[in-house]
Design a protein around this motif. Structure first.
Motif, PDB file in Angstrom:
ATOM      1  N   ALA A 178       0.836  -1.206   0.000  1.00  0.00           N
ATOM      2  CA  ALA A 178       0.000   0.000   0.000  1.00  0.00           C
ATOM      3  C   ALA A 178       0.872   1.257   0.000  1.00  0.00           C
ATOM      4  O   ALA A 178       0.621   2.210  -0.748  1.00  0.00           O
ATOM      5  N   SER A 179       1.915   1.259   0.826  1.00  0.00           N
ATOM      6  CA  SER A 179       2.803   2.428   0.899  1.00  0.00           C
ATOM      7  C   SER A 179       3.491   2.679  -0.435  1.00  0.00           C
ATOM      8  O   SER A 179       3.557   3.817  -0.919  1.00  0.00           O
ATOM      9  N   ILE A 193      -2.332  11.297  -3.462  1.00  0.00           N
ATOM     10  CA  ILE A 193      -3.209  10.134  -3.546  1.00  0.00           C
ATOM     11  C   ILE A 193      -3.821   9.907  -2.174  1.00  0.00           C
ATOM     12  O   ILE A 193      -3.125   9.972  -1.151  1.00  0.00           O
ATOM     13  N   GLY A 194      -5.119   9.647  -2.138  1.00  0.00           N
ATOM     14  CA  GLY A 194      -5.813   9.509  -0.865  1.00  0.00           C
ATOM     15  C   GLY A 194      -5.506   8.222  -0.141  1.00  0.00           C
ATOM     16  O   GLY A 194      -4.677   8.164   0.768  1.00  0.00           O
ATOM     17  N   ASN A 195      -6.164   7.125  -0.548  1.00  0.00           N
ATOM     18  CA  ASN A 195      -6.070   5.867   0.178  1.00  0.00           C
ATOM     19  C   ASN A 195      -5.887   4.689  -0.772  1.00  0.00           C
ATOM     20  O   ASN A 195      -6.112   4.798  -1.982  1.00  0.00           O
ATOM     21  N   PHE A 196      -5.498   3.587  -0.185  1.00  0.00           N
ATOM     22  CA  PHE A 196      -5.337   2.316  -0.891  1.00  0.00           C
ATOM     23  C   PHE A 196      -6.445   1.393  -0.385  1.00  0.00           C
ATOM     24  O   PHE A 196      -6.549   1.142   0.814  1.00  0.00           O
ATOM     25  N   GLN A 218     -11.241  -2.876   2.393  1.00  0.00           N
ATOM     26  CA  GLN A 218     -10.389  -2.307   3.436  1.00  0.00           C
ATOM     27  C   GLN A 218      -9.785  -0.996   2.951  1.00  0.00           C
ATOM     28  O   GLN A 218      -9.207  -0.942   1.869  1.00  0.00           O
ATOM     29  N   ARG A 219      -9.906   0.041   3.753  1.00  0.00           N
ATOM     30  CA  ARG A 219      -9.322   1.340   3.416  1.00  0.00           C
ATOM     31  C   ARG A 219      -8.045   1.519   4.222  1.00  0.00           C
ATOM     32  O   ARG A 219      -8.067   1.506   5.453  1.00  0.00           O
ATOM     33  N   LEU A 220      -6.919   1.665   3.538  1.00  0.00           N
ATOM     34  CA  LEU A 220      -5.623   1.778   4.192  1.00  0.00           C
ATOM     35  C   LEU A 220      -5.071   3.187   4.016  1.00  0.00           C
ATOM     36  O   LEU A 220      -4.993   3.693   2.895  1.00  0.00           O
ATOM     37  N   GLU A 221      -4.685   3.792   5.116  1.00  0.00           N
ATOM     38  CA  GLU A 221      -4.025   5.086   5.086  1.00  0.00           C
ATOM     39  C   GLU A 221      -2.546   4.892   5.405  1.00  0.00           C
ATOM     40  O   GLU A 221      -2.175   3.954   6.104  1.00  0.00           O
ATOM     41  N   ARG A 222      -1.714   5.759   4.889  1.00  0.00           N
ATOM     42  CA  ARG A 222      -0.287   5.688   5.170  1.00  0.00           C
ATOM     43  C   ARG A 222       0.249   7.086   5.460  1.00  0.00           C
ATOM     44  O   ARG A 222      -0.090   8.048   4.770  1.00  0.00           O
ATOM     45  N   THR A 223       1.119   7.176   6.481  1.00  0.00           N
ATOM     46  CA  THR A 223       1.794   8.430   6.771  1.00  0.00           C
ATOM     47  C   THR A 223       2.980   8.581   5.819  1.00  0.00           C
ATOM     48  O   THR A 223       3.444   7.607   5.219  1.00  0.00           O
ATOM     49  N   GLN A 224       3.494   9.790   5.705  1.00  0.00           N
ATOM     50  CA  GLN A 224       4.667  10.007   4.862  1.00  0.00           C
ATOM     51  C   GLN A 224       5.861   9.227   5.384  1.00  0.00           C
ATOM     52  O   GLN A 224       6.679   8.721   4.604  1.00  0.00           O
TER      53      GLN A 224
END
Length: 303
Positions: A178-179, A193-196, A218-224
């Motif tokens: 995802a990252s 880009i918002g989410n994966f 599944q909605r995955l968020e990632r920090t920088q």
């Protein structure tokens, strides 16, 4: 060039990577038995079906892929797609891209301290001269879409057995894919880009008594910081692969024997690695690897 599957194979076992990617020039893969439905075979067919479906929803229909000669595989794929279309007859977003194949140049890191390099022949952190090459990250984004707020997002299709937890949310919460896809997509589309989203398609039961099901995406968020670490880590793996190539070449690479058989799963190469490569095993059980990502003509995007 490196993709997620290659990096994961090398992490699991360098010898597994060698057999899959380097042996005989193309890598090897197991031959499918007559009417055997393998996860890889079914997954490939479902990706074709899903590409047809999303291209049609986008308004850019494509020529249909030929049906699989494997009747059992084709029947199961069509059963899954019929149920999937009933679940998602429309999508509440604007489809931007379908099956987007990409090549994105990875940043260069110092192979001594793994600080990102500013000057290409010298590391400002450890003050050592550099002799390294730039790696290319490759992959295929299944669906790129723009949500109601105008933000681009990514969706990746994953098929799994009915009782499997191979795409459990806890696993995806930790995975690098995802990252890395969010990083690559930001370079491709030149915008945040918002989410994966992980789009899981669970297969019917073995005897087809229970139909396919589709859990909530599944909605995955990632920090920088997570993205930066994932990019650094895959560059490290790519550097290690090049080092192994230089040292071991076409000879068998070192192995991680602890991963030959885990939780009722046997490596595809368990028998030849345990008892030796017999010409008959090679002929009857394995074939040259077929290319999954069609990368010819795909331009390299610079970071």
């Amino acid at each position: 060039m490196i993709d997620n599957s290659a990096a994961n194979e090398f992490r699991t076992c360098p010898l597994l990577y060698f057999e899959n990617r380097e042996a005989e020039g193309t890598g090897l893969e197991p031959k499918s038995q007559v009417n055997e439905v393998t996860p890889l075979g079914l997954g490939s067919r479902l990706h074709e079906n899903l590409e047809e479906y999303y291209q049609e929803l986008k308004g850019t229909p494509i020529a249909l892929y030929p049906e699989s000669p494997n009747e059992a595989l084709e029947n199961e794929a069509q059963m899954i797609m019929t149920a999937y279309k009933a679940k998602y007859p429309v999508e509440e977003f604007e489809i931007v891209d379908v099956e987007r194949t990409f090549k994105v140049a990875l940043p260069i890191f110092c192979p001594h301290c793994y600080t990102k390099v500013v000057h290409y022949n010298w590391c400002d952190e450890c003050h050592k001269a550099l002799y390294t090459t730039q790696h290319i990250y490759t992959g295929k984004i299944d669906v790129v879409f723009r949500d109601r707020d105008g933000i681009l997002n990514i969706m990746d299709h994953k098929s799994e057995k009915r009782r499997s937890n191979s795409n459990h949310p806890k696993k995806w919460a930790a995975t690098d894919q995802a990252s890395l896809y969010l990083w690559a997509a930001s370079k491709i589309y030149q915008e945040p880009i918002g989410n994966f989203y992980v789009n899981v398609l669970k297969r019917p039961s073995d005897k087809l008594q229970e139909g396919p099901i589709f859990p909530d995406r599944q909605r995955l968020e990632r920090t920088q910081e997570q993205i930066d670490i994932a990019v650094r880590d895959i560059v490290f793996i790519a550097d290690e692969i090049e080092r192994y190539k230089a040292i071991f070449g076409k000879n068998l690479w070192p192995s991680n024997r602890q991963n030959c058989s885990i939780n009722n799963w046997d490596c595809d190469y368990y028998l030849p690695h345990t008892f030796g490569w017999d010409p008959l095993i090679r002929e009857q059980k394995f074939q040259k690897k077929t290319e999954y990502l069609k990368l010819a003509g795909v331009p390299i995007i610079q970071p």
